[in-house]
Scaffold this active site. Structure first.
Site, PDB file in Angstrom:
ATOM      1  N   ASP A  12      -2.178  -1.012  -6.560  1.00 19.30           N
ATOM      2  CA  ASP A  12      -1.596  -0.986  -5.180  1.00 19.30           C
ATOM      3  C   ASP A  12      -0.476  -1.491  -4.732  1.00 19.30           C
ATOM      4  OD1 ASP A  12      -4.393   0.084  -4.863  1.00 19.30           O
ATOM      5  OD2 ASP A  12      -5.179  -1.935  -4.445  1.00 19.30           O
ATOM      6  N   LYS A  15       3.245   2.337  -6.244  1.00 17.84           N
ATOM      7  CA  LYS A  15       3.638   3.156  -7.296  1.00 17.84           C
ATOM      8  C   LYS A  15       3.653   4.738  -7.071  1.00 17.84           C
ATOM      9  CE  LYS A  15       0.337   1.871 -10.123  1.00 17.84           C
ATOM     10  NZ  LYS A  15      -0.024   0.762  -9.205  1.00 17.84           N
ATOM     11  N   GLY A  39      -5.436   4.843  -6.767  1.00 17.24           N
ATOM     12  CA  GLY A  39      -5.419   5.775  -5.444  1.00 17.24           C
ATOM     13  C   GLY A  39      -3.909   5.688  -5.112  1.00 17.24           C
ATOM     14  N   HIS A  40      -3.174   6.545  -5.357  1.00 19.10           N
ATOM     15  CA  HIS A  40      -1.802   6.679  -4.936  1.00 19.10           C
ATOM     16  C   HIS A  40      -1.320   7.431  -3.790  1.00 19.10           C
ATOM     17  CE1 HIS A  40      -0.591   6.191  -9.619  1.00 19.10           C
ATOM     18  NE2 HIS A  40      -1.129   5.070  -9.270  1.00 19.10           N
ATOM     19  N   GLN A 219      -2.905   1.488 -11.882  1.00 15.72           N
ATOM     20  CA  GLN A 219      -3.470  -0.095 -11.844  1.00 15.72           C
ATOM     21  C   GLN A 219      -2.163  -1.043 -11.974  1.00 15.72           C
ATOM     22  OE1 GLN A 219      -5.655   1.857 -14.192  1.00 15.72           O
ATOM     23  NE2 GLN A 219      -6.500   2.656 -12.202  1.00 15.72           N
TER      24      GLN A 219
END
Ligand code: IMP
Length: 420
Positions: A12, A15, A39-40, A219
């Site tokens: 988080d 990225k 989750g991007h 991650q």
């Protein structure tokens, strides 16, 4: 030219925004690890996306995106995401799948519930660790297996039979039918049957052109299965080394290694967190930073920046440049703290321990700096508030790596770059 974008915390870090920013001038973007646990958050031409599997290259026509061998693919998630992006673009982007990437199948999520890792380790409940376990135990199913449906059916029937014997009470496992699973997977994968490739060769050829190839990590270093806060980690290599195993390339051509860190620290799920703030400051960082999981919606735990962990993550990855995100979230605080060492058993140390339990024994030793009231929204480096500039300089000094990019908002425009 090749660049790796790597998370330096517990995921988080932002990225998604950074890879999206760099992807526009890339030939190829390669996601090398993890699965739909990531989750991007990406804002593309004013529209917000929460992607879990697709590399940021999908937002640009002319860029080829690749899901590499180290990724675990949930075809259902992939297809839904792809269709959403294709609607936004008005056409389908090029997405190649590595034939040796493993699939997350319906029984993997069921297994994760049966094994209780969701409540024990705070996993994302996306079937990640059961899929990686099957890979390591030689009983996984790979993308390339979709090309041989009858053999695939037999493999899945055999695996299901074993699982049912292991979990005889589980009705959900009993209800699964291998023929239906194969049919479902083939339907989902249908548009990509001609896009199943030896990703190692494809990437090698792209690198040989000399054009920009971007390796997108999911991650962060502290969740790495070998080097993170074990057992409170994810199930794959999240560091630079993961690129080599995921793609069968040795990586020396990836000279630019951009490490992404927030200006503070967050963690979602269980596990030790020496700089966690359980007071009002932690709550205000969560509110101001919108710190709620993109994948699970869970509130993220927030705390001061941990320089011991950051130095460690920089070393693990051989980082050449830092991207500092969410600097704006610290605005308005009278002072800001950074953790510069740990105290453990009466001793002070700057070493990051190799296990979650040992990290849990560490108490943060802080350095306190003046805060800044003014906005960090700036067009040039000199326009940063003086105290914010000092904060950035302290991070550079502590890590020995220059900060080449500061992000102060989710949109691509809210970014300050410093040519290095
Ligand atoms: P898993 O990857 O779902 O098995 O979860 C293992 C641990 O990694 C849990 O603490 C998750 O919250 C964490 N995790 C996995 N992916 C991400 C991510 O993309 N961002 C933040 N934490 C993650």
């Amino acid at each position: 030219m090749a660049t790796a974008v790597l998370g330096l915390q517990w995921g988080d870090e932002g990225k998604g925004k950074i890879t999206h920013l760099l992807a526009r001038s890339a030939l190829m973007v390669v996601r090398f690890n993890g699965g739909p646990n990531a989750g991007h958050t990406v804002i593309d031409r004013g529209v917000k996306f929460g992607t879990h599997l697709l590399p940021a290259g999908v937002f640009y026509s002319g860029v080829t995106s690749v899901l590499a061998g180290g990724v675990v693919i949930d075809l259902d998630v992939m297809r839904r995401e792809y269709e959403e992006v294709a609607r936004h673009l008005g056409h389908g982007p090029v997405l190649l799948l590595a034939e040796n990437a493993h699939l997350i199948l319906p029984y993997h999520r069921i297994l994760e519930e049966l094994e209780g890792s969701g409540s024990r380790f705070g996993t994302t409940r996306r079937g990640i660790s059961p899929a990686y376990c099957d890979k390591i135990a030689h009983v996984g199913v790979r993308v390339g297996d979709l090309l041989e449906p009858e053999q695939l059916r037999e493999r899945i029937a055999w695996r299901l039979d074993l699982l049912r014997r292991e979990w005889p009470q589980c009705e959900e496992l009993r209800d699964l039918d291998p023929t239906n699973i194969v049919r479902g997977q083939l339907e989902l994968a249908e548009p990509w049957m001609g896009c199943i490739v030896d990703a190692s060769r494809v990437v090698e050829q792209a690198l040989a052109t000399g054009d920009e190839v971007l390796f997108e990590g999911a991650q962060g270093a502290l969740l790495d299965v070998d080097w993170g806060t074990y057992p409170y980690v994810t199930s794959c290599s999240t560091t630079f080394a993961g690129i080599g195993t995921s793609l069968g390339i040795e990586g020396s051509s990836i000279g630019s290694r951009m490490g992404v860190t927030k200006a503070y620290q967050t963690r979602v799920g269980e596990g030790p967190f020496p700089t966690e703030l359980t007071d009002g400051i932690g709550a205000s960082l969560r509110e101001r930073g919108g710190e709620f999981g993109t994948t699970t919606g869970r509130p993220r735990r927030c705390g001061w920046l941990d320089l011991v962990a950051l130095r460690y993550a920089v070393r693990l990855n051989g980082i050449t440049e830092l991207a500092l995100t969410k600097l704006d979230v610290l605005e308005g605080l009278p002072t800001v703290k950074v953790c510069c060492a740990y105290r453990v058993g009466g001793e002070t140390t700057d070493r990051f321990p190799l296990s979650g339990d040992r990290l849990a024994e560490c108490e943060a030793v802080y350095e306190e700096l003046p805060g800044w009231k003014d906005s960090v929204e700036a067009d040039t480096w000199d326009e940063l508030p003086v105290a914010a500039g000092r904060y950035v300089a302290l991070i550079e000094e502590a890590t020995g790596v220059p900060v080449g990019l500061v992000s102060y908002g989710p949109s691509p425009e809210e970014t300050l770059r410093r040519p290095l």
